[in-house]
Scaffold this motif. Structure first.
Motif, PDB file in Angstrom:
ATOM      1  N   THR A   3      -3.632  -2.523  14.400  1.00  0.00           N
ATOM      2  CA  THR A   3      -3.085  -3.190  13.227  1.00  0.00           C
ATOM      3  C   THR A   3      -3.511  -2.390  12.006  1.00  0.00           C
ATOM      4  OG1 THR A   3      -3.320  -5.331  14.297  1.00  0.00           O
ATOM      5  CG2 THR A   3      -3.138  -5.343  11.911  1.00  0.00           C
ATOM      6  N   ILE A   5      -4.465  -2.524   7.937  1.00  0.00           N
ATOM      7  CA  ILE A   5      -4.810  -3.360   6.784  1.00  0.00           C
ATOM      8  C   ILE A   5      -5.114  -2.445   5.613  1.00  0.00           C
ATOM      9  CG2 ILE A   5      -5.747  -5.236   8.187  1.00  0.00           C
ATOM     10  CD1 ILE A   5      -8.567  -4.244   7.228  1.00  0.00           C
ATOM     11  N   ARG A   6      -5.180  -3.001   4.425  1.00  0.00           N
ATOM     12  CA  ARG A   6      -5.556  -2.251   3.231  1.00  0.00           C
ATOM     13  C   ARG A   6      -6.905  -2.754   2.757  1.00  0.00           C
ATOM     14  NH1 ARG A   6      -2.225   1.367   1.762  1.00  0.00           N
ATOM     15  NH2 ARG A   6      -0.022   1.230   2.168  1.00  0.00           N
ATOM     16  N   GLN A  21     -12.251  -9.246  10.538  1.00  0.00           N
ATOM     17  CA  GLN A  21     -11.073  -8.928  11.348  1.00  0.00           C
ATOM     18  C   GLN A  21     -11.324  -8.968  12.856  1.00  0.00           C
ATOM     19  OE1 GLN A  21      -8.013  -8.440  10.055  1.00  0.00           O
ATOM     20  NE2 GLN A  21      -8.763  -8.677   7.974  1.00  0.00           N
TER      21      GLN A  21
END
Length: 69
Positions: A3, A5-6, A21
């Motif tokens: 995945t 994410i930023r 996470q």
């Protein structure tokens, strides 16, 4: 499949990202390895940076592989 994410400096470190996470802060090294990083510190990120996240893995022991106390 990873995945994306930023993250920014406000995320503080990969420890925080891993806890949020992956549910385990000690798995920060998995995020670092996937993204070619060696340091969990994110304070140098001034703009959002995309990070790949590995899938959660509850079979992982806590800690960094190959490092003993």
């Amino acid at each position: 499949m990873p995945t994306t994410i930023r993250v920014t400096a406000s995320d503080t470190s990969l420890y925080h990202v891993a806890a949020r996470q992956l549910g385990d802060a000690t798995q920060w090294w998995r995020i670092a390895r996937l993204n070619g990083m060696a340091d969990p510190d994110l304070s140098g990120f001034t703009t959002p940076v995309a990070l790949l996240l590995p899938a959660p893995d509850t079979s992982q022991d806590s800690g960094v592989p190959g490092v003993t106390s």
